[in-house]
Design a protein around this motif. Sequence first.
Motif, PDB file in Angstrom:
ATOM      1  N   LYS A 192       0.834  -1.213   0.000  1.00  0.00           N
ATOM      2  CA  LYS A 192       0.000   0.000   0.000  1.00  0.00           C
ATOM      3  C   LYS A 192       0.862   1.254   0.000  1.00  0.00           C
ATOM      4  O   LYS A 192       0.532   2.245  -0.669  1.00  0.00           O
ATOM      5  CB  LYS A 192      -0.914  -0.016   1.217  1.00  0.00           C
ATOM      6  CG  LYS A 192      -1.993  -1.103   1.145  1.00  0.00           C
ATOM      7  CD  LYS A 192      -2.838  -1.122   2.412  1.00  0.00           C
ATOM      8  CE  LYS A 192      -3.926  -2.198   2.318  1.00  0.00           C
ATOM      9  NZ  LYS A 192      -4.740  -2.259   3.562  1.00  0.00           N
ATOM     10  N   LYS A 193       1.951   1.210   0.746  1.00  0.00           N
ATOM     11  CA  LYS A 193       2.858   2.363   0.822  1.00  0.00           C
ATOM     12  C   LYS A 193       3.402   2.722  -0.558  1.00  0.00           C
ATOM     13  O   LYS A 193       3.570   3.905  -0.901  1.00  0.00           O
ATOM     14  CB  LYS A 193       4.001   2.048   1.779  1.00  0.00           C
ATOM     15  CG  LYS A 193       5.026   3.157   1.918  1.00  0.00           C
ATOM     16  CD  LYS A 193       6.136   2.733   2.881  1.00  0.00           C
ATOM     17  CE  LYS A 193       7.210   3.806   2.979  1.00  0.00           C
ATOM     18  NZ  LYS A 193       8.310   3.389   3.893  1.00  0.00           N
ATOM     19  N   ASN A 194       3.669   1.702  -1.371  1.00  0.00           N
ATOM     20  CA  ASN A 194       4.213   1.923  -2.713  1.00  0.00           C
ATOM     21  C   ASN A 194       3.126   2.084  -3.771  1.00  0.00           C
ATOM     22  O   ASN A 194       3.432   2.354  -4.936  1.00  0.00           O
ATOM     23  CB  ASN A 194       5.134   0.772  -3.099  1.00  0.00           C
ATOM     24  CG  ASN A 194       6.465   0.804  -2.363  1.00  0.00           C
ATOM     25  OD1 ASN A 194       7.390   1.504  -2.769  1.00  0.00           O
ATOM     26  ND2 ASN A 194       6.560   0.060  -1.267  1.00  0.00           N
ATOM     27  N   GLY A 195       1.864   1.897  -3.359  1.00  0.00           N
ATOM     28  CA  GLY A 195       0.752   2.085  -4.283  1.00  0.00           C
ATOM     29  C   GLY A 195       0.638   1.013  -5.339  1.00  0.00           C
ATOM     30  O   GLY A 195       0.165   1.284  -6.455  1.00  0.00           O
ATOM     31  N   TYR A 196       1.082  -0.208  -5.009  1.00  0.00           N
ATOM     32  CA  TYR A 196       1.028  -1.297  -5.987  1.00  0.00           C
ATOM     33  C   TYR A 196      -0.268  -2.089  -5.849  1.00  0.00           C
ATOM     34  O   TYR A 196      -0.684  -2.438  -4.734  1.00  0.00           O
ATOM     35  CB  TYR A 196       2.196  -2.273  -5.781  1.00  0.00           C
ATOM     36  CG  TYR A 196       3.569  -1.686  -6.015  1.00  0.00           C
ATOM     37  CD1 TYR A 196       3.786  -0.731  -7.023  1.00  0.00           C
ATOM     38  CD2 TYR A 196       4.653  -2.098  -5.245  1.00  0.00           C
ATOM     39  CE1 TYR A 196       5.052  -0.220  -7.235  1.00  0.00           C
ATOM     40  CE2 TYR A 196       5.918  -1.576  -5.457  1.00  0.00           C
ATOM     41  CZ  TYR A 196       6.116  -0.635  -6.441  1.00  0.00           C
ATOM     42  OH  TYR A 196       7.359  -0.114  -6.649  1.00  0.00           O
ATOM     43  N   THR A 197      -0.890  -2.351  -6.983  1.00  0.00           N
ATOM     44  CA  THR A 197      -1.972  -3.332  -7.002  1.00  0.00           C
ATOM     45  C   THR A 197      -1.348  -4.718  -7.002  1.00  0.00           C
ATOM     46  O   THR A 197      -0.143  -4.874  -7.251  1.00  0.00           O
ATOM     47  CB  THR A 197      -2.838  -3.172  -8.259  1.00  0.00           C
ATOM     48  OG1 THR A 197      -2.007  -3.442  -9.413  1.00  0.00           O
ATOM     49  CG2 THR A 197      -3.421  -1.763  -8.357  1.00  0.00           C
ATOM     50  N   LEU A 198      -2.157  -5.716  -6.719  1.00  0.00           N
ATOM     51  CA  LEU A 198      -1.626  -7.081  -6.754  1.00  0.00           C
ATOM     52  C   LEU A 198      -1.118  -7.421  -8.149  1.00  0.00           C
ATOM     53  O   LEU A 198      -0.125  -8.127  -8.314  1.00  0.00           O
ATOM     54  CB  LEU A 198      -2.691  -8.085  -6.314  1.00  0.00           C
ATOM     55  CG  LEU A 198      -3.031  -8.112  -4.824  1.00  0.00           C
ATOM     56  CD1 LEU A 198      -4.143  -9.139  -4.547  1.00  0.00           C
ATOM     57  CD2 LEU A 198      -1.805  -8.463  -3.999  1.00  0.00           C
ATOM     58  N   SER A 199      -1.822  -6.902  -9.175  1.00  0.00           N
ATOM     59  CA  SER A 199      -1.397  -7.175 -10.548  1.00  0.00           C
ATOM     60  C   SER A 199      -0.032  -6.551 -10.832  1.00  0.00           C
ATOM     61  O   SER A 199       0.849  -7.204 -11.420  1.00  0.00           O
ATOM     62  CB  SER A 199      -2.437  -6.619 -11.523  1.00  0.00           C
ATOM     63  OG  SER A 199      -2.024  -6.841 -12.862  1.00  0.00           O
ATOM     64  N   LEU A 238       2.222  -5.640  -8.563  1.00  0.00           N
ATOM     65  CA  LEU A 238       3.230  -6.286  -7.721  1.00  0.00           C
ATOM     66  C   LEU A 238       3.657  -7.625  -8.320  1.00  0.00           C
ATOM     67  O   LEU A 238       4.836  -7.991  -8.295  1.00  0.00           O
ATOM     68  CB  LEU A 238       2.687  -6.496  -6.304  1.00  0.00           C
ATOM     69  CG  LEU A 238       3.680  -6.995  -5.248  1.00  0.00           C
ATOM     70  CD1 LEU A 238       4.861  -6.046  -5.122  1.00  0.00           C
ATOM     71  CD2 LEU A 238       2.991  -7.157  -3.896  1.00  0.00           C
ATOM     72  N   GLY A 239       2.680  -8.343  -8.884  1.00  0.00           N
ATOM     73  CA  GLY A 239       3.005  -9.608  -9.537  1.00  0.00           C
ATOM     74  C   GLY A 239       3.901  -9.396 -10.743  1.00  0.00           C
ATOM     75  O   GLY A 239       4.838 -10.169 -10.995  1.00  0.00           O
ATOM     76  N   GLU A 240       3.642  -8.318 -11.481  1.00  0.00           N
ATOM     77  CA  GLU A 240       4.461  -8.006 -12.658  1.00  0.00           C
ATOM     78  C   GLU A 240       5.903  -7.698 -12.253  1.00  0.00           C
ATOM     79  O   GLU A 240       6.850  -8.143 -12.906  1.00  0.00           O
ATOM     80  CB  GLU A 240       3.838  -6.808 -13.383  1.00  0.00           C
ATOM     81  CG  GLU A 240       4.617  -6.360 -14.609  1.00  0.00           C
ATOM     82  CD  GLU A 240       4.038  -5.091 -15.214  1.00  0.00           C
ATOM     83  OE1 GLU A 240       4.808  -4.321 -15.831  1.00  0.00           O
ATOM     84  OE2 GLU A 240       2.832  -4.853 -15.051  1.00  0.00           O
ATOM     85  N   LEU A 241       6.071  -6.954 -11.172  1.00  0.00           N
ATOM     86  CA  LEU A 241       7.402  -6.546 -10.739  1.00  0.00           C
ATOM     87  C   LEU A 241       8.205  -7.684 -10.105  1.00  0.00           C
ATOM     88  O   LEU A 241       9.432  -7.745 -10.239  1.00  0.00           O
ATOM     89  CB  LEU A 241       7.294  -5.392  -9.741  1.00  0.00           C
ATOM     90  CG  LEU A 241       6.772  -4.063 -10.305  1.00  0.00           C
ATOM     91  CD1 LEU A 241       6.527  -3.068  -9.173  1.00  0.00           C
ATOM     92  CD2 LEU A 241       7.766  -3.487 -11.298  1.00  0.00           C
ATOM     93  N   THR A 242       7.509  -8.574  -9.415  1.00  0.00           N
ATOM     94  CA  THR A 242       8.200  -9.654  -8.704  1.00  0.00           C
ATOM     95  C   THR A 242       8.295 -10.950  -9.487  1.00  0.00           C
ATOM     96  O   THR A 242       9.114 -11.813  -9.162  1.00  0.00           O
ATOM     97  CB  THR A 242       7.488  -9.962  -7.378  1.00  0.00           C
ATOM     98  OG1 THR A 242       6.137 -10.387  -7.651  1.00  0.00           O
ATOM     99  CG2 THR A 242       7.479  -8.762  -6.455  1.00  0.00           C
ATOM    100  N   GLY A 243       7.458 -11.083 -10.502  1.00  0.00           N
ATOM    101  CA  GLY A 243       7.419 -12.346 -11.235  1.00  0.00           C
ATOM    102  C   GLY A 243       6.569 -13.398 -10.546  1.00  0.00           C
ATOM    103  O   GLY A 243       6.573 -14.561 -10.946  1.00  0.00           O
ATOM    104  N   ILE A 244       5.826 -12.975  -9.509  1.00  0.00           N
ATOM    105  CA  ILE A 244       4.938 -13.892  -8.798  1.00  0.00           C
ATOM    106  C   ILE A 244       3.541 -13.756  -9.395  1.00  0.00           C
ATOM    107  O   ILE A 244       3.024 -12.643  -9.577  1.00  0.00           O
ATOM    108  CB  ILE A 244       4.893 -13.577  -7.287  1.00  0.00           C
ATOM    109  CG1 ILE A 244       6.302 -13.601  -6.692  1.00  0.00           C
ATOM    110  CG2 ILE A 244       3.992 -14.563  -6.548  1.00  0.00           C
ATOM    111  CD1 ILE A 244       6.363 -13.106  -5.253  1.00  0.00           C
ATOM    112  N   ASN A 245       2.899 -14.858  -9.681  1.00  0.00           N
ATOM    113  CA  ASN A 245       1.557 -14.845 -10.240  1.00  0.00           C
ATOM    114  C   ASN A 245       0.615 -14.056  -9.328  1.00  0.00           C
ATOM    115  O   ASN A 245       0.580 -14.301  -8.114  1.00  0.00           O
ATOM    116  CB  ASN A 245       1.066 -16.281 -10.395  1.00  0.00           C
ATOM    117  CG  ASN A 245      -0.299 -16.352 -11.032  1.00  0.00           C
ATOM    118  OD1 ASN A 245      -1.295 -16.128 -10.367  1.00  0.00           O
ATOM    119  ND2 ASN A 245      -0.336 -16.666 -12.322  1.00  0.00           N
ATOM    120  N   PRO A 246      -0.130 -13.089  -9.851  1.00  0.00           N
ATOM    121  CA  PRO A 246      -1.045 -12.286  -9.023  1.00  0.00           C
ATOM    122  C   PRO A 246      -2.038 -13.137  -8.243  1.00  0.00           C
ATOM    123  O   PRO A 246      -2.382 -12.802  -7.098  1.00  0.00           O
ATOM    124  CB  PRO A 246      -1.756 -11.388 -10.036  1.00  0.00           C
ATOM    125  CG  PRO A 246      -0.791 -11.277 -11.175  1.00  0.00           C
ATOM    126  CD  PRO A 246      -0.119 -12.615 -11.255  1.00  0.00           C
ATOM    127  N   GLY A 247      -2.508 -14.219  -8.847  1.00  0.00           N
ATOM    128  CA  GLY A 247      -3.419 -15.100  -8.136  1.00  0.00           C
ATOM    129  C   GLY A 247      -2.751 -15.723  -6.923  1.00  0.00           C
ATOM    130  O   GLY A 247      -3.360 -15.845  -5.852  1.00  0.00           O
TER     131      GLY A 247
END
Length: 450
Positions: free
Chosen positions: A21-28, A30-39
Motif C-alpha cells: 500500500k505504501k508503494n501504491g502497488y496493485t496485486l497485478s 506487484l506480480g508483474e514486478l516480482t514475477g509472482i503470479n497475481p493469483g
Amino acid sequence: MWGAQGTLYRSLRSEIEQNRKKNGYTLSKLGELTGINPGSLSEILNGNPPRAITIGQLDALAKVFGHDPGWLYELYTEECILEGRISRPRLIPYLIRCVEVGRKDCIEATVPQMMENPKNISILFALAEQLYEKGQLKESVPFYKYVIENEKDSYSDHFVMSQYRLFRVVLGTNAEENWESVIQFSPYRNRLPENYQLDALFQLARVCYALQKRNKSGEYGDELRLLAETVYIHELDRLKRNRKGEPLKTERHLVYYYGMGHLYKGAALEMQGLYEEAKQHVKGYADLGWFGLLDEVGRKDVERFKVWAKANSYTLEVLSGDTDVLEEYVDYLESLSTIDVLAGLNAIMKSANTYHFYVDEILERFASQIASFDQFTEAIGLDRHLRFRYQMAIYEFGKGRIERGIEETIYCLSLADLMNRHDETLTYIALFGWLGNMNKRIGNQNKFGG
C-alpha cells in the motif's frame, strides 16, 4: 495489527501488505514486478488459510520494496514451523538463505524450536551436508555442532558423520586447534562407514605427522594400511564371485590409502631414528604395480609412490650417515617439486649437523627454491619449513656464522608463532646457547693468550 495485551503484533503478511500500500502497488502490478503470479499473491496475502510463501518469493518482494536481503526473515519462521509441525521444503531453503545473508539471529531463534522434537536433527544434518557439498565449509560448522550437541546416540550415523565433517573442516595451520580436533574426533573414527573411515585415518595420520606426533601418526598409518588391505580383499572377492553391488566409493583410489599407510608408518619410524625399520615400509610402497583394481587414477598414484619411495630411500641413507649417495640424492632432488625438495633438504641438513660435514654448495645450488619456502601455507609445508630453519640455525651456529644463526633462529620463532606451536619456543630460544658457548670459548682463548 494489535495483540491481546495492546502491543503491536507484526506478521509477515501485515508487513508485506503495508509495503504494498505504501508503494501504491496493485496485486497485478506487484506480480508483474516480482514475477509472482497475481493469483498466488492474492492467496498468500488474503487466503483463508493463506497460502505459504517461499523464501524466494519473500526475497523478490524485498527487492521490489527496496529492502536489503534478509528482510522479514525474523518473521518467516511461522511459514516453516506451525504448532510443532515443520515444513522441510521451506525450512531448509530458509536456513540456507539465513546463512547466505548473515541472519545468524534467525538461525539461533529457529533451531531451539526445531529441537523440541529430536527427530528434526535429521533436518539440521541434511542442511549441513548441503552446505558442505556446495563448498560452504565454514558455514556448515554451526549445523554440524547443533547435531553433535543435540544427538544423544553417539553411534548414530548423523552424529558420527558430523564429527567427521567437523574434523575435516576445522583443520588448518593452528597446531593447538588441530590437535584438539584430533582428540575430539579420533574416538569415533571406527564408527564411520569404511569409505569414510579410510579417508579419516589418512587425515589423522597426516595431521599427526605435521604435529610431530610420531607415535600417533604411525598408529594411524598402521590402521589405514590394514583397513585398505581388508577392503581390497573384499573388493577382489566381490568381483571374483560376480556379486552385485556398487564398488566402494572413496575420496581417493584404494591404492593411495594402502601406500599412504606404509608411508606414514615409515615416516614415524624415521622421526624416531629407526631408519632400518623405516626402510621396510618404503619397500611397501616402492612398487605397487601388483595392486589390482587399478584404473588411470590408481596407476598415476602408483607412479607417485615410486617417486616418493626413491626420494625417501635416499633420505634414509643420508640420515644413516651414508654421504656417498649425497651427490646422487641432490641430483635427484632437482627433478622434484618444491615441497619434496624441502623434505630432502631437511634430511640433508639434519645429517650434516649429526655427522659434521659441509653442505654450503648444496644450499647455494637450491638457493632459489629455499627462497620460495615461504609459499607454503598448509600444515605439512609449514612444519617442514620450520624443521628446515631449525636445522639451518644449528648448522650456521656450528660453522661460527653467528649473524646467520640468529636470523634462522628468529625465523623459527616466527614460524612457530604462526602455527601456534608456542610449546616449542624454548627449543628455539635454546639455540641462542651457541652464542654463550662461543663467547665463553673466545674469552678463554683471550685469557690464556690462545
